[in-house]
Design an enzyme around this catalytic site. Sequence first.
Site, mmCIF file in Angstrom:
data_model
loop_
_atom_site.group_PDB
_atom_site.id
_atom_site.type_symbol
_atom_site.label_atom_id
_atom_site.label_comp_id
_atom_site.label_asym_id
_atom_site.label_seq_id
_atom_site.Cartn_x
_atom_site.Cartn_y
_atom_site.Cartn_z
ATOM 1 N N LYS A 48 0.768 -1.578 0.138
ATOM 2 C CA LYS A 48 -0.281 -0.074 -0.033
ATOM 3 C C LYS A 48 0.742 0.871 0.045
ATOM 4 O O LYS A 48 1.899 1.022 0.450
ATOM 5 C CB LYS A 48 -0.882 0.142 1.482
ATOM 6 C CG LYS A 48 -1.855 -1.018 1.366
ATOM 7 C CD LYS A 48 -2.868 -0.685 2.668
ATOM 8 C CE LYS A 48 -3.508 -2.671 2.508
ATOM 9 N NZ LYS A 48 -4.570 -1.749 3.341
ATOM 10 N N LYS A 71 5.829 4.677 0.989
ATOM 11 C CA LYS A 71 4.925 3.299 0.608
ATOM 12 C C LYS A 71 5.752 1.927 1.244
ATOM 13 O O LYS A 71 6.957 2.560 1.611
ATOM 14 C CB LYS A 71 5.823 2.669 -1.109
ATOM 15 C CG LYS A 71 5.913 1.294 -1.488
ATOM 16 C CD LYS A 71 5.719 1.153 -2.621
ATOM 17 C CE LYS A 71 7.393 1.299 -2.911
ATOM 18 N NZ LYS A 71 8.168 -0.034 -3.538
ATOM 19 N N ASP A 97 6.322 -2.287 -13.266
ATOM 20 C CA ASP A 97 4.740 -2.284 -13.062
ATOM 21 C C ASP A 97 4.566 -0.931 -13.440
ATOM 22 O O ASP A 97 3.947 -0.066 -13.181
ATOM 23 C CB ASP A 97 4.995 -2.327 -11.351
ATOM 24 C CG ASP A 97 3.513 -2.014 -11.090
ATOM 25 O OD1 ASP A 97 2.910 -3.165 -11.361
ATOM 26 O OD2 ASP A 97 2.988 -1.812 -9.649
#
Length: 343
Positions: free
Chosen positions: A37, A72, A170
């Site tokens: 998250k 993060k 990503d």
Amino acid sequence: MLQGETMVLSRFQLSDIELATENFAATYCIGLDTERKVYKADLDHFGNSISSSTEGMNNGEPSKKHITVAIKCIINSESGRGGKQAFFEELEMRTSYKHPNIVSLIGFCYEVDKMILVYEHASKSSLDDYLKSVDSMKNFTWTQRLHMCLEIARGLNHLHTSPQRIIHGDIKSANILLGMNHEAKIAYFGISKHPTNQEVGMKVYADPEYETTGNLETHSDVYSFGVVLFEIFCGRVAYHPVYMKDKEKGLAPLARKCFNDGSIERIIDPKLIEETDEDVLTSNRGPNNDSLYTFLKVACQCTGEAANRPTMEMVINELELALNFHVSHYFLLFVFLITCFNF
């Protein structure tokens, strides 16, 4: 502090981060990066400097700033063997580059079982947010979309051509942040070199070859970027339900099929083909055929077989060509109409 070639990172205290996020409360969560998250919070930050001068200091002490950051948090156990060493090697690597189209890492925290990366947060929202809102995305002209694509491509190329040859792993619209003037920045790539996100829909960005071989290469990023190109063209996220029905694998396979069989008008953002009287003499109208073909061709190449994918430098050249085709077309139209009016 960790000294790099271009910047110095600040070391944040876990207690300060927990206080700023109310112990990582869900209300502060702004999204996911792989399976981790990302939180938005305000932190006290002592100004960084790459020199030993007293600039930005008060009485020899660093100046204190209240800044909004993206945090993060990585659980120590996630990093596997040699986790601490890998974490600090990653931090050292991150300090060696800076680019206007890449979100800057400004600090870190390593305490207890937490490894935390602290990024700048100078963003209005993500591209994913815009793609999910028809009213928001329709405000982007073809010219603006091409500029956006170029900014993302330049940031990614900077990673790929750095001495460390960095693979993001990503690339997706949720990791493209848009600033107040819609400038694009690539965000939130971390310690893991392998995309592990199993969130519903996120697999549509993953390189099919990586899924098969497990080898993550720069061409894996190129594939994911190609998916983002198609998203910007269609004005929808790649995992929109319309692209996932009938066992479809998301937007990219469908867009390639439509391009190859000549039915691309099925999926183009309707806003791009609207023509209004007020912009008849500007480049704000929908894409002309040369610009459209060049853009779609490179998007198809990016999402094609791995061996045939272009480098990001080649992609940039094609996107610049698409932009030039678009701008020059309407410039010539403008000249033609002015000539007619003079007669």
